[in-house]
Scaffold this active site. Sequence first.
Site, PDB file in Angstrom:
ATOM      1  N   ASP A  28      12.503   8.918  -8.362  1.00 34.60           N
ATOM      2  CA  ASP A  28      12.449   9.566  -9.678  1.00 34.60           C
ATOM      3  C   ASP A  28      13.148   8.726 -10.750  1.00 34.60           C
ATOM      4  OD1 ASP A  28      11.863  11.498 -11.508  1.00 34.60           O
ATOM      5  OD2 ASP A  28      13.292  12.984 -10.764  1.00 34.60           O
ATOM      6  N   HIS A  45       6.669   2.684 -14.376  1.00 31.78           N
ATOM      7  CA  HIS A  45       6.070   2.818 -13.042  1.00 31.78           C
ATOM      8  C   HIS A  45       5.901   1.440 -12.387  1.00 31.78           C
ATOM      9  CE1 HIS A  45       5.697   7.047 -13.361  1.00 31.78           C
ATOM     10  NE2 HIS A  45       4.779   7.035 -14.321  1.00 31.78           N
ATOM     11  N   LEU A 139       8.506  -0.632  11.293  1.00 33.36           N
ATOM     12  CA  LEU A 139       8.721   0.504  10.387  1.00 33.36           C
ATOM     13  C   LEU A 139       7.434   1.308  10.149  1.00 33.36           C
ATOM     14  CD1 LEU A 139      10.653   1.856   8.188  1.00 33.36           C
ATOM     15  CD2 LEU A 139       9.553   0.306   6.556  1.00 33.36           C
TER      16      LEU A 139
END
Length: 250
Positions: A28, A45, A139
């Site tokens: 955020d 962004h 991962l």
Amino acid sequence: MAIYSDEEIRAFGLDRDALPKHIAIIMDGNGRWAKKRRLSRSAGHRAGVDRLRGIIRMSSDLEIASLTLYAFSTENWKRPSDEVSTLMALLIEYFTKEIDELFSNNVRIRIIGAYQDFASPVRSVIERAMKRTENNTGLNLNIALNYGSRAEILRAANLAMRQAVAEGKSEITAEMLEGNFYTAGQPEVDLVIRTSGEHRISNFLLYQISYAELLFPEEFWPDFSDEAYLSALRVYQSRSRRFGGLEGNA
Ligand code: FPP
């Protein structure tokens, strides 16, 4: 691939054996980061996407089993259409540019959420990324796209119910429900990080975070550095997790 040695991990002030197995991040603050610099939200962004590389790399090198990133929620469709288009374009760019490095770092990409609702250029790039990395064993990188936890729980309940009916059972079990989550088979979330100082969960992995530690660092996502990430992991390790039991019984 550069898995950190025990010594390097100790130098970070961390204990390898007590690292979270599954970390979930709500990225955020891109908009506020941009506003502070008089830049467009799109620039925010883009800066947010640039931060992904370091965080994913570090998670992989620390041998974290799963990292789940909230990239686009079911509510994000309410944003202005040019912002939605920017996010879609960034997704395409990200998967196109980063796939080789992710693949060579043994990362397995999974999309969680109803990504089938996206336009076909986005869908095809993410499907290619999932397919290309499906045999990787490092991962698990779960990217939440068009994701909402309530919708996920409802979907899993319906799938489990159908399974129960087919098996002639009148109830579903926790295992049946969990087995139908997008995150099935992965460890429960140990740590949730939401950047930008907001203290909300926003419909993210509500079931999976039942016993997770929650951290709300102040940095906006594009400013959440590798050092800030390590510091969050140190805070996590300083907390005592009791899972409803008593100290020492966890
Ligand atoms: C929240 O910041 C961020 C989002 C809604 C999008 C997060 C997405 C990315 C970082 C890009 C993801 C892309 C890939 C390739 C995985 P905000 O815009 O709500 O910030 P604000 O609250 O300061 O306005």
